[in-house]
Enzyme design. Structure first.
Site, PDB file in Angstrom:
ATOM      1  N   ARG A  94      -8.734  -4.272   5.573  1.00  0.00           N
ATOM      2  CA  ARG A  94      -9.936  -3.582   5.106  1.00  0.00           C
ATOM      3  C   ARG A  94     -10.414  -4.169   3.782  1.00  0.00           C
ATOM      4  O   ARG A  94     -11.468  -3.832   3.297  1.00  0.00           O
ATOM      5  CB  ARG A  94      -9.662  -2.084   4.957  1.00  0.00           C
ATOM      6  CG  ARG A  94     -10.140  -1.326   6.189  1.00  0.00           C
ATOM      7  CD  ARG A  94      -9.438  -0.017   6.343  1.00  0.00           C
ATOM      8  NE  ARG A  94      -8.128  -0.243   6.932  1.00  0.00           N
ATOM      9  CZ  ARG A  94      -7.373   0.722   7.411  1.00  0.00           C
ATOM     10  NH1 ARG A  94      -7.771   1.969   7.362  1.00  0.00           N
ATOM     11  NH2 ARG A  94      -6.205   0.447   7.960  1.00  0.00           N
ATOM     12  N   CYS A 147       1.379  -8.151   3.425  1.00  0.00           N
ATOM     13  CA  CYS A 147       2.822  -7.841   3.431  1.00  0.00           C
ATOM     14  C   CYS A 147       3.379  -7.867   4.851  1.00  0.00           C
ATOM     15  O   CYS A 147       4.417  -8.488   5.108  1.00  0.00           O
ATOM     16  CB  CYS A 147       3.092  -6.490   2.770  1.00  0.00           C
ATOM     17  SG  CYS A 147       2.868  -6.572   0.982  1.00  0.00           S
ATOM     18  N   HIS A 170       8.861  -2.439   0.522  1.00  0.00           N
ATOM     19  CA  HIS A 170       7.685  -2.040  -0.253  1.00  0.00           C
ATOM     20  C   HIS A 170       8.138  -1.130  -1.398  1.00  0.00           C
ATOM     21  O   HIS A 170       8.948  -0.231  -1.181  1.00  0.00           O
ATOM     22  CB  HIS A 170       6.712  -1.236   0.624  1.00  0.00           C
ATOM     23  CG  HIS A 170       5.603  -2.054   1.203  1.00  0.00           C
ATOM     24  ND1 HIS A 170       5.372  -2.150   2.554  1.00  0.00           N
ATOM     25  CD2 HIS A 170       4.623  -2.801   0.597  1.00  0.00           C
ATOM     26  CE1 HIS A 170       4.300  -2.922   2.760  1.00  0.00           C
ATOM     27  NE2 HIS A 170       3.828  -3.327   1.598  1.00  0.00           N
TER      28      HIS A 170
HETATM   29  N1  PCA Z   1       1.076  -5.508  -1.228  1.00  0.00           N
HETATM   30  C1  PCA Z   1       0.118  -5.855  -0.200  1.00  0.00           C
HETATM   31  C2  PCA Z   1       0.020  -7.355  -0.252  1.00  0.00           C
HETATM   32  C3  PCA Z   1       0.673  -7.775  -1.510  1.00  0.00           C
HETATM   33  C4  PCA Z   1       1.375  -6.588  -1.998  1.00  0.00           C
HETATM   34  O1  PCA Z   1       2.138  -6.542  -2.963  1.00  0.00           O
HETATM   35  C5  PCA Z   1       0.495  -5.290   1.161  1.00  0.00           C
HETATM   36  O2  PCA Z   1       1.158  -4.234   1.215  1.00  0.00           O
HETATM   37  O3  PCA Z   1       0.106  -5.862   2.184  1.00  0.00           O
END
Ligand code: PCA
Length: 222
Positions: A94, A147, A170
Site C-alpha cells: 500500500r 519484510c 518483527h
Molecule cells: N518493516 C517493513 C519493511 C522494513 C521494515 O523494517 C515491513 O514490515 O515490511
C-alpha cells in the site's frame, strides 16, 4: 557458529528504523562476552526495496555462510516481538518502497512455493518465551511488504539446506518520542491506531535470549 542478523533502514512512515540500533546493540553485547568466543556475530543492513533487498540478501548469504540467519524488521502497530511463522509468495504494497516501486499483487518467484514456514524451532521457542514471561508472540503473517519479501527470499534460498536456522522477527516501535510520528501500515505487518512501544533494552534483552536459545537448540539437536 556464525549468526547473521539483518536489519533495515528508514522507509516511508518510519524515518528511523529501530531494527538498526537493536542489531547494533546486540552485536556490541556479543563482542564483550568472552565465554562465547566461538560465536561470530555479523550484522548487515538490507535496503527497503523489493528488487534490491533480494539481490543484497542473496549476496550476503553467499558471502557469509551463516549457521543461523535472522532478519529483523519493524512492525509499527504491534505491541510484542513477533516470531514470524510463515512467509508467502506475494508482494502487495500500500506504500512504495525506497525505490518508488509499489508492487501490487505480484508473485515473488513465479515458480516458487506458495509459502515457506520459518526454519526455526517455533514450538520450543514459544514455550521458552512463555516460561520466561518475555513479550513475544508467534505471528502467522509477516505482511505483504518488504519484510515478508525478505523472509520469503531467505527461506527460498535455504529451501534445500536443512541444517541452517533461518527466520524473521518483527519488533514493535521503541519507546522513544519519534515513534509516535511513525505511521502503521497494515501491509508492513502493523495495524492502524495508537502506536504501542517497547523499551529498547527489553527488545535487545529478548532478542539476545532468542538467539542464545537458538544457538543452544542447534548445538543439541544437530
Ligand atoms: N518493516 C517493513 C519493511 C522494513 C521494515 O523494517 C515491513 O514490515 O515490511
Amino acid at each position: 557458529m556464525k549468526i547473521l542478523l539483518t536489519y533495515f533502514g528508514a522507509f516511508p512512515g518510519v524515518p528511523v528504523n529501530p531494527t538498526q540500533q537493536v542489531a547494533q546493540a546486540l552485536q556490541q553485547r556479543y563482542k564483550y562476552r568472552p565465554s562465547i568466543e566461538s560465536i561470530e556475530y555479523v550484522i548487515r543492513e538490507l535496503p527497503v526495496s523489493f528488487a534490491r533487498s533480494s539481490q543484497e540478501l542473496v549476496r550476503i548469504l553467499r558471502q557469509e555462510h551463516p549457521d543461523i540467519a535472522i532478519s529483523l524488521g519493524v512492525a509499527v502497530g504491534r505491541s510484542r516481538i513477533s516470531i514470524e511463522h510463515v512467509a508467502i509468495n506475494y508482494d502487495e504494497a500500500r506504500i512504495p518502497d525506497n525505490d518508488g516501486e509499489q508492487r501490487r499483487h505480484q508473485l515473488i518467484h513465479a515458480e516458487g512455493e506458495t509459502a515457506y514456514f520459518a526454519r526455526l524451532p517455533i514450538p520450543f521457542l514459544s514455550a521458552r518465551m512463555q516460561e520466561l514471561s518475555l513479550p513475544v508472540e508467534v505471528s502467522y503473517s509477516a505482511g505483504t511488504y518488504v519484510c515478508n519479501h525478505v523472509m520469503y527470499e531467505l527461506l527460498h534460498h535455504y529451501a534445500h539446506t536443512p541444517d541452517i536456522y533461518a527466520g524473521f522477527i518483527h519488533i514493535p516501535a521503541l519507546a522513544v518520542a519519534e515513534s509516535q510520528n511513525f505511521s502503521a501500515s497494515a501491509d508492513a505487518g502493523g495495524v492502524e491506531g495508537t502506536i504501542p512501544t517497547l523499551e529498547e533494552s527489553t527488545v535487545v534483552d529478548t532478542l539476545d535470549v532468542i538467539v542464545s536459545e537458538l544457538v543452544q537448540h542447534r548445538e543439541t539437536t544437530l
